[in-house]
Design a protein around this motif. Structure first.
Motif: not given
Length: 359
Positions: A20-44
């Protein structure tokens, strides 16, 4: 991931829900958000260690002088998050996904070279303008050709006129030129807007989310028929890419909100603008992008008017361009400029979404 869930479905039918596209879209939002939060401070921390910091003009608002040295090139974390989330949750045989993702990464690479020259090589010119526009032109035309040559129906290369019932202009080869201008124009427009903390990223998130609605509707035959818009086979898969843009953008905003801990730099701004442009073209909503991205348009027009007026008359239309600097010099605090531009974007996005029903 879909290959894994298909295999798991052999043992438990419940895994079929991942189609289902809707479920995968939700998971895509959450995955991208989590990745950005995890690598944000080490990158900074890494950017600070290498002293890759922002250079601030002395002739701008004085409040910006304190931003000097703030880590930049943070747009790299957006690209990493978008790429991983898209590859993880999208159907990888879909041509639209690859065109959108590769175009985004190509423009990000152009921005990376520009940032590298300015911030690491300490060359204030960065990538010379003629070379920057040359490579933007090459990447924009390649994306346009890919969309044109792989089109499977006349609707995929027709210009839809929003707020009308069934008015569409068949473009033929002119589609390539229009697509080039949309992608390159959107890329530079977002880049011009990226001048205050969070100013560019939140409108990008809002427009990307709205474009996700358009591609989902166009890719769903029943919804497309109900809304009287052309059904574009396969384009619905781009909702995963749009969702990744939203998640990565929100993750970046966590660190980019006023007062910003990191700036995106050209590596992020050029890539995000191109991403919006290529999705709008794929959804056949170029003119709606012009409406929803009104803030980006206004910023670009302000620079064009300023340059033209100064060359012709020696006078300036605005106290400073792009437009957000004009309001700062008029006495608006930076957070006020940012939030008001966000509010305007919400209104413009709603007007754009209304084109799905007002026709």
């Amino acid at each position: 991931m879909l290959y894994l869930t298909d295999w798991l479905t052999l043992f438990y039918k419940g895994f079929s829900v991942f189609h289902y596209l809707t479920l995968r879209a939700i998971l895509s939002v959450l995955t991208a958000l989590l990745i950005a939060l995890l690598i944000g401070r080490p990158l900074i921390r890494r950017l600070r260690a290498y002293k890759i910091g922002q250079t601030v003009r002395n002739d701008g608002p004085q409040s910006h002088l304190a931003k000097s040295g703030t880590p930049t090139m943070g747009g790299a974390l957006i690209l990493v998050a978008v790429t991983l989330a898209t590859l993880l949750w999208s159907e990888l045989t879909n041509r639209y996904v690859w065109i959108a993702l590769l175009t985004t990464l190509a423009f990000g690479l152009i921005g990376l070279v520009d940032d590298y020259k300015k911030l690491i090589k300490r060359d204030p010119r960065g990538l010379p303008a003629r070379w920057k526009y040359f490579w933007q032109t090459v990447c924009g035309l390649l994306a346009a050709l890919a969309l044109y040559l792989t089109a499977e129906s006349p609707a995929e290369t027709a210009l839809l006129i929003p707020y009308t019932k069934d008015l569409a202009i068949q473009l033929g080869p002119w589609f390539i030129l229009l697509t080039y201008f949309v992608i390159v124009g959107a890329s530079n427009a977002v880049n011009l807007t990226d001048g205050l903390d969070g100013l560019a990223i939140m409108p990008t998130v809002l427009v990307a989310g709205a474009l996700g609605v358009f591609v989902y509707a166009a890719g769903h035959s029943q919804i497309a028929n109900y809304l009287l818009i052309p059904h574009l086979a396969e384009v619905g898969e781009l909702v995963i890419f749009c969702a990744a843009l939203v998640g990565a953008g929100l993750g970046f905003l966590w660190f980019n909100a006023y007062p910003a801990l990191v700036f995106m730099g050209d590596v992020g701004a050029l890539a995000l603008g191109a991403a919006l442009g290529v999705v709008a073209v794929a959804a056949r909503q170029e003119l709606v992008l012009f409406v929803m991205g009104g803030i980006f348009v206004a910023e670009t027009v302000s620079v064009m008017l300023q340059v033209l007026s100064f060359k012709l008359t020696g006078k300036r239309v605005f106290r400073m361009a792009p437009l957000h600097h004009h309001f700062e010099l008029e006495g608006w605090p930076e957070p006020r400029v940012i939030v008001r531009f966000w509010i305007l974007t919400v209104v413009l996005v709603l007007i754009g979404l209304a084109s799905l029903k007002i026709r």
